[in-house]
Design an enzyme around this catalytic site. Structure first.
Site, PDB file in Angstrom:
ATOM      1  N   GLU A   1     -10.389   5.682   1.494  1.00 53.53           N
ATOM      2  CA  GLU A   1      -8.945   4.844   1.853  1.00 53.53           C
ATOM      3  C   GLU A   1      -8.916   5.186  -0.291  1.00 53.53           C
ATOM      4  OE1 GLU A   1      -7.167   4.265   3.428  1.00 53.53           O
ATOM      5  OE2 GLU A   1      -5.530   2.593   2.360  1.00 53.53           O
TER       6      GLU A   1
ATOM      7  N   HIS B   1       2.966   7.040   6.163  1.00 52.18           N
ATOM      8  CA  HIS B   1       3.339   5.553   6.262  1.00 52.18           C
ATOM      9  C   HIS B   1       2.848   5.085   4.786  1.00 52.18           C
ATOM     10  CE1 HIS B   1      -1.038   6.926   6.989  1.00 52.18           C
ATOM     11  NE2 HIS B   1      -1.645   6.062   6.476  1.00 52.18           N
TER      12      HIS B   1
ATOM     13  N   HIS C   1       1.883   7.621   1.572  1.00 56.97           N
ATOM     14  CA  HIS C   1       1.526   8.404   1.835  1.00 56.97           C
ATOM     15  C   HIS C   1       0.269   8.593   2.850  1.00 56.97           C
ATOM     16  CE1 HIS C   1      -1.374   5.014   3.220  1.00 56.97           C
ATOM     17  NE2 HIS C   1      -2.941   5.699   3.946  1.00 56.97           N
TER      18      HIS C   1
ATOM     19  N   HIS D   1      -3.093  11.223   4.748  1.00 56.09           N
ATOM     20  CA  HIS D   1      -4.390  11.734   5.049  1.00 56.09           C
ATOM     21  C   HIS D   1      -4.532  12.768   6.175  1.00 56.09           C
ATOM     22  CE1 HIS D   1      -4.370   8.298   6.850  1.00 56.09           C
ATOM     23  NE2 HIS D   1      -4.267   7.605   5.959  1.00 56.09           N
TER      24      HIS D   1
ATOM     25  N   ARG E   1       0.952  -1.265  -0.136  1.00 58.46           N
ATOM     26  CA  ARG E   1      -0.130   0.107   0.232  1.00 58.46           C
ATOM     27  C   ARG E   1       0.954   1.324   0.032  1.00 58.46           C
ATOM     28  NH1 ARG E   1      -2.368   3.923  -0.579  1.00 58.46           N
ATOM     29  NH2 ARG E   1      -4.003   4.716   0.366  1.00 58.46           N
TER      30      ARG E   1
ATOM     31  N   GLU F   1      -5.696   6.963  11.247  1.00 52.16           N
ATOM     32  CA  GLU F   1      -5.721   6.024  11.123  1.00 52.16           C
ATOM     33  C   GLU F   1      -5.139   4.607  12.341  1.00 52.16           C
ATOM     34  OE1 GLU F   1      -4.239   4.724   7.275  1.00 52.16           O
ATOM     35  OE2 GLU F   1      -3.211   2.292   8.104  1.00 52.16           O
TER      36      GLU F   1
HETATM   37 MN    MN Z   1      -3.346   5.997   5.392  1.00 50.18          MN
END
Ligand code: MN
Ligand code: MN
Length: 407
Positions: free
Chosen positions: A186, A163, A118, A120, A115, A124
């Site tokens: 997401e 992360h 990124h 945000h 993943r 999380e």
């Molecule tokens: Mn995340």
């Protein structure tokens, strides 16, 4: 005449079909036992496979009353976004409007699946439900953290801290992510590849202190989830990022391996909030296991809405609100439940196997008020006058904080 008699079909052989509704005699009587078989039948279009998932919607307990916003949803009805390396699906306020406090993602990363790096705006919180994955995060003063997490282990990434996640061999991983914002998605995060692809090459050169040609092969479309190579030993990755110093508190915690706050023959409850998992300042979590027939006692949460992820087994929950309103719903593995702050609820294991579910709260600490605990810790004569119950019976009520019944 009382409720129990009415539910059991009437006292002394009296038929219960015409009984007044319980607790709100001014309202139209509600519930199957107030109608006739002809009126109760359901001849219209049927989808038995779907309807069969919801016995409490098809035939609500006679104590249910009024209507409520939908508090059931499920990852089983959420479309998967599949890419090389893994997939994800989400339940957010957009498709589950009651869930204003929490949005959630169910993700699978195969071995080596990444993943993308990124960040945000929402915090999380994640828990591994299958396999193992490696997490990386950088804190707000430049200290890096890399760790491997397995089943029952959790992470917390504060808002804005960058992360990544990667599935480890041999089986990769599956996990649940929650955001402390029901509107978060997401599918819409700030991605490292997107930023580089949308920055002039001379600016990249100046920023990183290398020639612009270094960036000639960067991806022009973001990666989001992609197939990578399995990482090397954890210690090597940790050593590679140690230069900036270590964060004072770990960003991961073993919820599944923690000591239960309550454990008896009916099940167990484990908690992780900022009192034990210090970095988790906006999410408190409870992991519950209930034996067949056991019940998470009637209670409410004074400080936060409850968002639930049903992991194994099945059960039912009734939510109670002012009005009066009470509605019962059934849940199975992969389902999501929601109880607004302050609204009463219980959860019963109605299946033949152990029930396991997760309860998430957008709050720094876990708080609850138990109904039985409250009535036990109120002057008995006062309670007796409210409920017409002998104080000797009230003295038998459980007084556990965070109870599982039978205790
Ligand atoms: Mn995340
Ligand atoms: Mn609860």
């Amino acid at each position: 005449m009382n409720l129990i008699r009415r539910i059991l079909g009437g006292a002394g052989g009296a038929p219960a079909a015409k009984g007044p509704s319980f607790g709100n005699p001014d309202e139209p009587a509600q519930g199957a036992l107030n109608t006739t078989p002809a009126a109760l039948s359901d001849p219209g279009p049927q989808n038995p496979a779907l309807a069969g998932q919801f016995p409490s919607f098809q035939n609500p307990p006679p104590t249910d009353v009024g209507g409520m916003p939908m508090f059931w949803s499920s990852f089983n009805i959420a479309p998967k976004r599949i890419q090389a390396g893994g997939w994800a699906r989400e339940v957010t306020a957009e498709n589950f409007p009651i869930s204003k406090a929490i949005a959630a993602v169910n993700m699978r990363l195969g071995p080596g699946g990444i993943r993308e790096l990124h960040w945000h705006l929402a915090a999380e919180w994640g828990i591994v439900t299958n396999g193992a994955c490696r997490v990386t995060v950088l804190d707000e003063v430049g200290r890096a953290y890399v760790q491997d997490v397995g089943q029952g282990e959790i992470w917390y990434f504060p808002p804005g801290q960058p992360h990544s996640l990667q599935g480890l061999g041999p089986d990769g991983c599956e996990f649940l992510i929650v955001f402390d914002d029901g509107a978060a998605s997401e599918f819409n995060t700030l991605l490292v590849t997107d930023w580089l692809a949308h920055t002039p090459p001379d600016v990249l050169a100046q920023n990183f202190g290398v020639p612009a040609e270094v960036f000639k092969d960067i991806p022009l479309h973001d990666l989001w989830i992609f197939q990578g190579e399995e990482p090397g030993p954890l210690a090597a990755d940790q050593a590679a990022v140690a230069e900036g110093g270590a964060p004072p508190n770990p960003f991961t915690f073993s919820l599944g391996g923690s000591k239960p706050v309550r454990e008896n023959g009916s099940g167990s409850i484990r908690l992780a909030d900022s009192t034990t998992f210090k970095v988790s300042t906006s999410i408190a979590a409870a992991l519950l296991s209930l034996k067949p027939g056991a019940m998470r006692g009637m209670h409410w949460h004074p400080n936060a809405d409850e968002w639930q992820y049903w992991i194994k087994g099945e059960g039912r929950m009734t939510v109670f609100n002012a009005g009066p309103r009470a509605q019962t719903a059934d849940f199975k593995a992969g389902d999501v439940g929601y109880v607004p702050k302050g609204q009463g609820h219980y959860i019963q294991n109605t299946g033949a196997t152990d029930l396991q579910f997760l309860a998430i709260f957008k709050a720094p600490v876990y708080q609850e008020v138990g109904l039985s605990e409250w009535l036990r810790h109120t002057p008995p004569a006062l309670v007796a006058q409210h409920l017409n119950i002998d104080p000797a019976e009230i003295a038998k009520f459980p007084q556990d904080h965070i109870g599982i019944q039978p205790g």
